[in-house]
Design an enzyme around this catalytic site. Sequence first.
Site, mmCIF file in Angstrom:
data_model
loop_
_atom_site.group_PDB
_atom_site.id
_atom_site.type_symbol
_atom_site.label_atom_id
_atom_site.label_comp_id
_atom_site.label_asym_id
_atom_site.label_seq_id
_atom_site.Cartn_x
_atom_site.Cartn_y
_atom_site.Cartn_z
ATOM 1 N N ARG A 1 -2.447 -1.729 -11.397
ATOM 2 C CA ARG A 1 -1.239 -0.935 -11.163
ATOM 3 C C ARG A 1 -0.023 -1.433 -11.945
ATOM 4 O O ARG A 1 0.911 -0.672 -12.174
ATOM 5 C CB ARG A 1 -0.984 -0.817 -9.671
ATOM 6 C CG ARG A 1 -2.079 0.054 -9.008
ATOM 7 C CD ARG A 1 -1.940 0.157 -7.521
ATOM 8 N NE ARG A 1 -2.105 -1.084 -6.808
ATOM 9 C CZ ARG A 1 -3.276 -1.565 -6.377
ATOM 10 N NH1 ARG A 1 -4.384 -0.898 -6.566
ATOM 11 N NH2 ARG A 1 -3.337 -2.713 -5.732
ATOM 12 N N GLU B 1 -4.654 -11.981 -0.520
ATOM 13 C CA GLU B 1 -4.528 -11.796 0.920
ATOM 14 C C GLU B 1 -5.908 -11.712 1.558
ATOM 15 O O GLU B 1 -6.117 -12.151 2.682
ATOM 16 C CB GLU B 1 -3.745 -10.504 1.187
ATOM 17 C CG GLU B 1 -3.525 -10.180 2.636
ATOM 18 C CD GLU B 1 -2.823 -8.849 2.823
ATOM 19 O OE1 GLU B 1 -2.604 -8.492 3.986
ATOM 20 O OE2 GLU B 1 -2.501 -8.165 1.833
#
Length: 182
Positions: free
Chosen positions: A69, A106
């Site tokens: 992205r 994460e």
Amino acid sequence: MSVLKDQDPRIRAIQSRIRVVPNFPKPGIMFQDITTLLLDPKAFKDTTNLFVERYKGKNISVVAGIEARGFIFGPPIALAIGAKFVPLRKPKKLPGEVFKQEYDLEYGSDCLEMHIGAVQAGERALVVDDLIATGGTLRAAMNLLERAGAEVVECACVIEIPDLKGKEKLNGKPLYVLVESR
């Protein structure tokens, strides 16, 4: 966020275009989906323009976008400020010699690679991605650029998940974020 940025109506419009997808890609993750932002040409343009307004005239010669992205926002920013775009890719996507940097996410771990020679010592770099969560990806990007001798001026993200304290991994390097996660 600055007071002026908080008052900018573009920020509210951008935030309203980001879809939150619960339990993706794993249970417990609240995925911040920018594809809905990209479907709105005005919000997408406003997002890019906010970054360009911040970085124009800052003598940045490299915009490094993190796969995938960061590839969406990085090139238009680079073109608008007169900088080159350097893709930071997942393993085995770049031909030739590369710098490699592993990092924790994460929800797992990964690696970024950058072509050796893409960045020269002394260049001023901006790191661009869509989101900062734990900060591991941005830290890895900074490490790659610094190993090449670049000065990382700032990291720029559309979204921050403040509860994950990713800013702490940036070792005091400035972070510019448009919106916080919902």
